[in-house]
Write an enzyme that holds these catalytic residues in place. Sequence first.
Site, short mmCIF file in Angstrom:
data_model
loop_
_atom_site.label_atom_id
_atom_site.label_comp_id
_atom_site.label_asym_id
_atom_site.label_seq_id
_atom_site.Cartn_x
_atom_site.Cartn_y
_atom_site.Cartn_z
N ALA A 1 0.86 -1.18 0.00
CA ALA A 1 0.00 0.00 0.00
C ALA A 1 0.90 1.23 0.00
O ALA A 1 2.11 1.11 0.03
CB ALA A 1 -0.90 -0.02 1.22
N GLY B 1 -0.43 -5.20 0.41
CA GLY B 1 -1.65 -5.00 -0.36
C GLY B 1 -1.54 -5.61 -1.75
O GLY B 1 -2.55 -6.02 -2.32
N GLU C 1 -2.32 -9.16 -1.35
CA GLU C 1 -3.76 -9.27 -1.08
C GLU C 1 -4.58 -9.07 -2.35
O GLU C 1 -5.56 -9.77 -2.59
CB GLU C 1 -4.16 -8.24 -0.01
#
Lengths: 263, 257
Positions: B65, B108, B111
């Site tokens: 992120a 992220g 993910e």
Amino acid sequence: MTQPSILLEIDQGVAMLTLNRPDNLNSFNVEMHEQMRDAVSKVRKDSSVRVLVITGAGRGFCAGQDLSDRSVAPGQEAPDLGESLEKYYNPLMRSLRDLPMPVLCAVNGVAAGAGANIALACDITLAARSASFVQAFCKLGLVPDSGGTWTLPRVAGMARAKGMALLGDKIGAEQAESWGMIWRCVDNEALMEETMKLAKHFASQPTKGLALIKRALHASASNTFEEQLNLERDLQRMAGRSEDYREGVAAFMEKRTPTFKGK
Amino acid sequence: MPNNLLVDGPADGVRIFTLNRPDALNALNTELLGNLSRALDDAEADPETRAVVITGSQKAFAAGADINEMASRDLVGILEDPRVAHWQRIDRFPKPIIAAVNGFALGGGCELAMHADIMIAGANARFGQPEINLGIMPGAGGTQRLVRKVGEALAMHMALTGEPIDANRALQAGLISEICQPELTVEKAIQIARSIARKAPIAVKLTKESVRKANDMNLAEGLRFERHAFTVLAGTADRQEGLDAFREKRKPNFTGR
């Protein structure tokens, strides 16, 4: 000013890397590791480089780890040798292996410990007749590192790998050649000339294709036949898209010498 | 400002989304995630799009992120985080998503890749949830999808140490279904997507839903759902076409009806 531990010269597609601690048989300390890492990374990033040559300054090639960096006094806590592999030797071996160009090694003298395993991991290894390879680790109670336990059985066969690793005997260059551990053994005075001849040859070859050949051969160590056939298909697909392949075919049809750009 | 999400297609039923923040190793800031979520809205609405491929660069799928952005959010900021809705949007996308991962898929990025229905990776890929190193933890399914995909032993190891795994380990653990040469990863993903795009759309949709139910339901309920979906297909023209084409030894011509 102190001498750099690693010399790197790049000229007309040939990168010449010299291990340069001749007074210590070019053995590795932290400083040399850091310079080596920078040099290999520079070679990797320089798209003009089409072949890397590694050799040693002075009478030795590389004596492996500088043990004066590692003395353990009685009663002192055991050092974490794994850390130095994790931090220096293993990344070095990975980066050498992954270089997308042929890596030549000119073994000018003794190659011991990690030094021997670096030499044997190169793509094409030439050795001077007086050079030798020593898996010295067993004499100190250690395990061959820098990929040695992986490389030795592959270049020499398991029986000889075990002999070398468990006995730590010195293997002369001629013996190494006859065992298939290196590409060629040459007279001492001819070593650099022969090496540079090969380097110049490689500097004019389809480098991208050669890099793909290396990838295929490396992968064969852990692939099944079926997986390897698939890999060859994929790599050939990529090779077929290279500029050099077009040039190679064109030159063949036009009956002329191809001019490869390494792309 | 250059577009941080490149959209290509649809061609042959496939849309390709390329994360494009090269200076930030494709870190998933809210703007990029929002663009992806809107791009999926368009892809869902477009009947010509039958499958999507999500990829990054050779160097990074997405390296996490955006840390600066995250640091700027306090407790209330996180409670009102617009990213949650974007993640849910990706999760609810009904058509198959194929992730083509080269290089880093961390935090992220990992993910996001796990949101895909099929994940393939280049041999240079690295998967990890390094959030723990920053004093935080995965917040977009990293602890949940990872454990379902790779099992608790490896999931705990990855999430608690932050250490990444390589493509071989990921294949072995079941996180990905195929390893490719990095230069061919996207091409392979497109091939897979095209192959899916040629199937009967309703069958594809129900199959995806049914497989995903395996994670949400116990076996008996999952089997019931599957049977129900199987029955629903019986009313489609494409089922008839598929069976006819097979018997007549010809290629089926699916219409999505």
